[in-house]
Design a protein around this motif. Structure first.
Motif, PDB file in Angstrom:
ATOM      1  N   LEU A 157       6.439  -3.542  -8.735  1.00 34.41           N
ATOM      2  CA  LEU A 157       5.977  -4.874  -9.093  1.00 34.41           C
ATOM      3  C   LEU A 157       5.951  -5.739  -7.846  1.00 34.41           C
ATOM      4  N   VAL A 158       4.957  -6.604  -7.752  1.00 29.30           N
ATOM      5  CA  VAL A 158       4.842  -7.518  -6.622  1.00 29.30           C
ATOM      6  C   VAL A 158       4.992  -8.936  -7.144  1.00 29.30           C
ATOM      7  N   LYS A 159       5.922  -9.668  -6.565  1.00 29.97           N
ATOM      8  CA  LYS A 159       6.126 -11.080  -6.913  1.00 29.97           C
ATOM      9  C   LYS A 159       5.907 -11.885  -5.637  1.00 29.97           C
ATOM     10  N   GLY A 216       6.863 -12.824  -0.300  1.00 31.35           N
ATOM     11  CA  GLY A 216       7.002 -12.238  -1.619  1.00 31.35           C
ATOM     12  C   GLY A 216       7.989 -11.097  -1.598  1.00 31.35           C
ATOM     13  N   THR A 217       8.100 -10.436  -2.751  1.00 31.35           N
ATOM     14  CA  THR A 217       9.038  -9.327  -2.915  1.00 31.35           C
ATOM     15  C   THR A 217       8.354  -8.194  -3.679  1.00 31.35           C
ATOM     16  N   ILE A 218       8.646  -6.985  -3.273  1.00 32.38           N
ATOM     17  CA  ILE A 218       8.192  -5.797  -3.999  1.00 32.38           C
ATOM     18  C   ILE A 218       9.426  -5.169  -4.635  1.00 32.38           C
ATOM     19  N   LYS A 247       0.832  -1.207   0.000  1.00 30.46           N
ATOM     20  CA  LYS A 247       0.000   0.000   0.000  1.00 30.46           C
ATOM     21  C   LYS A 247       0.868   1.259   0.000  1.00 30.46           C
ATOM     22  N   LEU A 248       1.977   1.248   0.756  1.00 33.32           N
ATOM     23  CA  LEU A 248       2.896   2.390   0.746  1.00 33.32           C
ATOM     24  C   LEU A 248       3.482   2.597  -0.649  1.00 33.32           C
ATOM     25  N   ALA A 249       3.874   1.495  -1.310  1.00 34.85           N
ATOM     26  CA  ALA A 249       4.412   1.598  -2.672  1.00 34.85           C
ATOM     27  C   ALA A 249       3.360   2.139  -3.633  1.00 34.85           C
ATOM     28  N   GLU A 250       2.106   1.728  -3.448  1.00 33.50           N
ATOM     29  CA  GLU A 250       1.016   2.216  -4.289  1.00 33.50           C
ATOM     30  C   GLU A 250       0.824   3.722  -4.106  1.00 33.50           C
TER      31      GLU A 250
END
Length: 132
Positions: free
Chosen positions: A50-52, A59-61, A35-38
């Protein structure tokens, strides 16, 4: 290794990668960090993210940083509410700084949002961080 403050870790990784003029930075995934990245993307501080996800819990952002003529768009990041001292604000006390160029991020009962949006909705919450 367990982190006592994952939001501060997120901000520090972005700050360090930005000052080192990296193209992107990888961060461990969580719903809050996503959400912070968004919010950073919506406000124009980063190009994209990108979210993996490996599964529902891991996972990784990957956050792609944004530069303006070889200078980072993100000038500063500050963690306001910390695990040792939480800072809660009413909607009228959400800070507005740098003439509107800075962004305050607030965790409210209706989710994590930008301070301006929380003020419009007239809801307060925990003042997580400020970005300019």
């Amino acid at each position: 290794m367990a982190l006592s403050d994952p939001i501060a870790d997120f901000l520090t990784r972005v700050r360090n990668a930005s000052s080192a003029e990296r193209r992107y930075v990888d961060i461990c995934w969580s719903k809050m960090k996503e959400k912070l990245a968004e919010i950073l993307k919506e406000q124009g501080f980063v190009e994209n993210y990108l979210v993996k996800k490996e599964n529902d819990k891991r996972g990784t952002i990957r956050i792609f940083l944004k530069y303006d003529s070889r200078k980072p768009v993100i000038r500063g990041l500050k963690r306001v509410s910390k695990p040792g001292l939480r800072r809660y604000v009413k909607h009228e006390d959400i800070p507005n700084f740098f003439g509107g160029y800075g962004v305050a991020i607030v965790s409210t009962s209706q989710g994590v949002m930008v301070g301006n949006e929380a003020t419009k909705r007239r809801i307060g919450g925990e003042l997580l961080c400020m970005i300019w």
